[in-house]
Design a protein around this motif. Structure first.
Motif, PDB file in Angstrom:
ATOM      1  N   GLY A   1       0.768  -1.228   0.000  1.00  0.00           N
ATOM      2  CA  GLY A   1       0.000   0.000   0.000  1.00  0.00           C
ATOM      3  C   GLY A   1       0.800   1.280   0.000  1.00  0.00           C
ATOM      4  N   ALA A   2       2.119   1.202   0.186  1.00  0.00           N
ATOM      5  CA  ALA A   2       2.964   2.393   0.224  1.00  0.00           C
ATOM      6  C   ALA A   2       3.751   2.532  -1.070  1.00  0.00           C
ATOM      7  N   ALA A   3       4.016   3.767  -1.482  1.00  0.00           N
ATOM      8  CA  ALA A   3       4.779   4.011  -2.705  1.00  0.00           C
ATOM      9  C   ALA A   3       6.130   3.326  -2.622  1.00  0.00           C
ATOM     10  N   SER A   4       6.567   2.738  -3.732  1.00  0.00           N
ATOM     11  CA  SER A   4       7.796   1.947  -3.743  1.00  0.00           C
ATOM     12  C   SER A   4       8.603   2.235  -5.003  1.00  0.00           C
ATOM     13  N   ASP A   5       9.936   2.091  -4.872  1.00  0.00           N
ATOM     14  CA  ASP A   5      10.818   2.206  -6.040  1.00  0.00           C
ATOM     15  C   ASP A   5      11.518   0.886  -6.335  1.00  0.00           C
ATOM     16  N   ARG A   6      10.982  -0.218  -5.835  1.00  0.00           N
ATOM     17  CA  ARG A   6      11.632  -1.512  -6.022  1.00  0.00           C
ATOM     18  C   ARG A   6      11.273  -2.108  -7.382  1.00  0.00           C
ATOM     19  N   ALA A   7      11.604  -1.371  -8.404  1.00  0.00           N
ATOM     20  CA  ALA A   7      11.367  -1.837  -9.775  1.00  0.00           C
ATOM     21  C   ALA A   7      12.305  -1.093 -10.712  1.00  0.00           C
ATOM     22  N   TRP A   8      12.707  -1.796 -11.761  1.00  0.00           N
ATOM     23  CA  TRP A   8      13.417  -1.197 -12.884  1.00  0.00           C
ATOM     24  C   TRP A   8      12.455  -1.150 -14.060  1.00  0.00           C
ATOM     25  N   TYR A   9      12.632  -0.154 -14.936  1.00  0.00           N
ATOM     26  CA  TYR A   9      11.890  -0.135 -16.193  1.00  0.00           C
ATOM     27  C   TYR A   9      12.863   0.176 -17.313  1.00  0.00           C
ATOM     28  N   LEU A  10      12.561  -0.316 -18.478  1.00  0.00           N
ATOM     29  CA  LEU A  10      13.317   0.038 -19.675  1.00  0.00           C
ATOM     30  C   LEU A  10      12.374   0.039 -20.855  1.00  0.00           C
ATOM     31  N   THR A  11      12.761   0.751 -21.906  1.00  0.00           N
ATOM     32  CA  THR A  11      11.955   0.795 -23.115  1.00  0.00           C
ATOM     33  C   THR A  11      12.671   0.070 -24.241  1.00  0.00           C
ATOM     34  N   GLN A  12      11.876  -0.590 -25.051  1.00  0.00           N
ATOM     35  CA  GLN A  12      12.373  -1.353 -26.197  1.00  0.00           C
ATOM     36  C   GLN A  12      11.958  -0.626 -27.465  1.00  0.00           C
ATOM     37  N   ARG A  13      12.902  -0.379 -28.326  1.00  0.00           N
ATOM     38  CA  ARG A  13      12.601   0.367 -29.550  1.00  0.00           C
ATOM     39  C   ARG A  13      11.769  -0.492 -30.483  1.00  0.00           C
ATOM     40  N   THR A  14      12.384  -1.431 -31.176  1.00  0.00           N
ATOM     41  CA  THR A  14      11.679  -2.393 -32.032  1.00  0.00           C
ATOM     42  C   THR A  14      12.493  -3.665 -32.050  1.00  0.00           C
TER      43      THR A  14
ATOM     44  N   HIS B   1      14.763  -6.399 -31.623  1.00  0.00           N
ATOM     45  CA  HIS B   1      15.721  -6.802 -30.610  1.00  0.00           C
ATOM     46  C   HIS B   1      16.596  -5.642 -30.138  1.00  0.00           C
ATOM     47  N   VAL B   2      16.076  -4.425 -30.234  1.00  0.00           N
ATOM     48  CA  VAL B   2      16.878  -3.253 -29.897  1.00  0.00           C
ATOM     49  C   VAL B   2      16.284  -2.549 -28.689  1.00  0.00           C
ATOM     50  N   LEU B   3      17.125  -2.240 -27.693  1.00  0.00           N
ATOM     51  CA  LEU B   3      16.672  -1.469 -26.546  1.00  0.00           C
ATOM     52  C   LEU B   3      16.706   0.014 -26.877  1.00  0.00           C
ATOM     53  N   HIS B   4      15.753   0.735 -26.306  1.00  0.00           N
ATOM     54  CA  HIS B   4      15.716   2.184 -26.457  1.00  0.00           C
ATOM     55  C   HIS B   4      16.406   2.864 -25.283  1.00  0.00           C
ATOM     56  N   SER B   5      16.361   2.232 -24.112  1.00  0.00           N
ATOM     57  CA  SER B   5      16.997   2.792 -22.925  1.00  0.00           C
ATOM     58  C   SER B   5      17.498   1.673 -22.031  1.00  0.00           C
ATOM     59  N   GLU B   6      18.501   1.968 -21.205  1.00  0.00           N
ATOM     60  CA  GLU B   6      18.939   1.030 -20.191  1.00  0.00           C
ATOM     61  C   GLU B   6      17.972   1.082 -19.009  1.00  0.00           C
ATOM     62  N   PRO B   7      18.006   0.061 -18.138  1.00  0.00           N
ATOM     63  CA  PRO B   7      17.092   0.071 -16.998  1.00  0.00           C
ATOM     64  C   PRO B   7      17.289   1.293 -16.111  1.00  0.00           C
ATOM     65  N   ARG B   8      16.170   1.823 -15.638  1.00  0.00           N
ATOM     66  CA  ARG B   8      16.170   2.933 -14.695  1.00  0.00           C
ATOM     67  C   ARG B   8      15.210   2.592 -13.557  1.00  0.00           C
ATOM     68  N   ARG B   9      15.491   3.125 -12.373  1.00  0.00           N
ATOM     69  CA  ARG B   9      14.608   2.856 -11.244  1.00  0.00           C
ATOM     70  C   ARG B   9      13.294   3.613 -11.409  1.00  0.00           C
ATOM     71  N   LEU B  10      12.227   2.946 -11.081  1.00  0.00           N
ATOM     72  CA  LEU B  10      10.916   3.565 -11.115  1.00  0.00           C
ATOM     73  C   LEU B  10      10.778   4.471  -9.890  1.00  0.00           C
ATOM     74  N   PRO B  11      10.533   5.764 -10.077  1.00  0.00           N
ATOM     75  CA  PRO B  11      10.422   6.657  -8.919  1.00  0.00           C
ATOM     76  C   PRO B  11       9.232   6.286  -8.036  1.00  0.00           C
ATOM     77  N   PRO B  12       9.316   6.490  -6.719  1.00  0.00           N
ATOM     78  CA  PRO B  12       8.181   6.179  -5.844  1.00  0.00           C
ATOM     79  C   PRO B  12       6.897   6.903  -6.252  1.00  0.00           C
ATOM     80  N   ALA B  13       7.034   8.103  -6.803  1.00  0.00           N
ATOM     81  CA  ALA B  13       5.851   8.862  -7.218  1.00  0.00           C
ATOM     82  C   ALA B  13       5.273   8.364  -8.531  1.00  0.00           C
ATOM     83  N   GLY B  14       5.953   7.424  -9.199  1.00  0.00           N
ATOM     84  CA  GLY B  14       5.523   6.966 -10.504  1.00  0.00           C
ATOM     85  C   GLY B  14       6.065   7.872 -11.596  1.00  0.00           C
ATOM     86  N   LEU B  15       5.720   7.570 -12.832  1.00  0.00           N
ATOM     87  CA  LEU B  15       6.188   8.392 -13.944  1.00  0.00           C
ATOM     88  C   LEU B  15       5.316   8.184 -15.169  1.00  0.00           C
ATOM     89  N   VAL B  16       5.501   9.084 -16.139  1.00  0.00           N
ATOM     90  CA  VAL B  16       4.824   8.992 -17.425  1.00  0.00           C
ATOM     91  C   VAL B  16       5.877   8.844 -18.502  1.00  0.00           C
TER      92      VAL B  16
END
Length: 293
Positions: A212-225, A227-242
């Motif tokens: 129930g509490a905001a957490s940053d225990r996650a990585w996210y990354l974006t995939q271009r198309t 087999h190509v990555l668009h970004s390396e993993p980054r931590r998900l901020p506790p406040a979330g993101l767009v």
């Protein structure tokens, strides 16, 4: 170092250590070996290391040579002395029921896993995503005409059963999707948002809570198309993101939720929203979550 015979009765340790020896002797690069291990068992990181020998006839435990290598890198010489330290901690006992937990605690201490498990997950993501990928607990595929939400039908890691829902009503498509998951100690669970047939881009909103509490225990990354990555993993901020630009700047978002606690399971809920520009603008407030940088 060869396998210390005193630990030969601990199945997960024996399998992982022998796989580590075989990998070292092969000369294969770590990233290639990691991709091979994840291709065999995409759900590897979702299975606790102490239970890994109970899966696939014990073969899944082989993949945890990756975690032994992580510990060896953090504490050079770790594997030479690990069993001796565990036997001492077990009061001299080589009974697998006693030595197994002691080896686990030695691995946690040697790899400083409470502090570094997140880094281990990040390394796995860089090497394994998008190819061969990881077993997903759930996900969203967004197209112009529908939003498809997929969830697993059971809580068993690796179970291929899944249930999908195709949503076409515009108001309903704008709702956030909430994925609840319990991560066992030192395990990781994966989710993804994929582009379908999209002519106009979407914004992806992500937010994670733990108990129930905001957490940053996650990585996210974006995939271009492909087999190509668009970004390396980054931590998900506790406040979330767009993340703006699904279907234009990137084709998929992967999220890895990890539990670095070596003894307690953790209950997480991942909120995923996929919004068109109009939906996002109408729903944004002065307190909107920050955009990714």
């Amino acid at each position: 170092p060869p396998l210390d015979r005193r630990a030969s009765g601990v199945p997960w340790w024996k399998a992982a250590h022998e796989a580590w020896i075989a990998w070292k002797a092969s000369g294969v690069a770590w990233a290639h070996a990691l991709r091979a291990a994840m291709a065999r068992h995409p759900h590897l990181l979702g299975v606790p290391v102490q239970e890994s020998a109970d899966h696939d006839g014990g073969r899944l435990a082989d993949g945890y040579f990756l975690l032994l290598e992580h510990a060896e890198n953090r504490s050079p010489g770790f594997l030479v002395a690990a069993v001796a330290r565990a036997v001492e901690a077990a009061g001299g006992s080589c009974d697998p029921a006693v030595l197994g937990p002691a080896l686990y605690e030695t691995l946690v201490a040697g790899g400083r896993l409470v502090e570094t498990y997140a880094e281990f997950v990040r390394d796995v993501m860089i090497a394994a995503i998008p190819n061969p990928g990881a077993w997903l607990d759930g996900g969203v595929t967004e197209s112009d005409d529908a939003t498809v939400v997929v969830v697993r039908t059971t809580g068993t890691v690796g179970d291929p059963g899944e249930r999908s829902e195709r949503i076409t009503e515009p108001r309903e498509r704008g709702h956030d999707r909430r994925f609840a998951v319990t991560a066992a100690p030192l395990t990781t669970r994966f989710f993804a948002v994929h582009q379908g047939d999209l002519k106009s881009p979407r914004d992806v909103e992500l937010k994670l809570t733990e108990a129930g509490a905001a957490s940053d225990r996650a990585w996210y990354l974006t995939q271009r198309t492909g087999h190509v990555l668009h970004s390396e993993p980054r931590r998900l901020p506790p406040a979330g993101l767009v993340l703006p630009g699904l279907g234009r700047d990137f084709a998929a978002v992967w999220v890895a939720i990890f539990n670095p606690d070596p003894r307690r399971a953790a209950r997480f809920e991942l909120s995923v929203g996929v919004k068109g520009p109009g939906q996002l603008a109408s729903g944004r407030s002065p307190f909107a979550r920050p955009r990714a940088h």
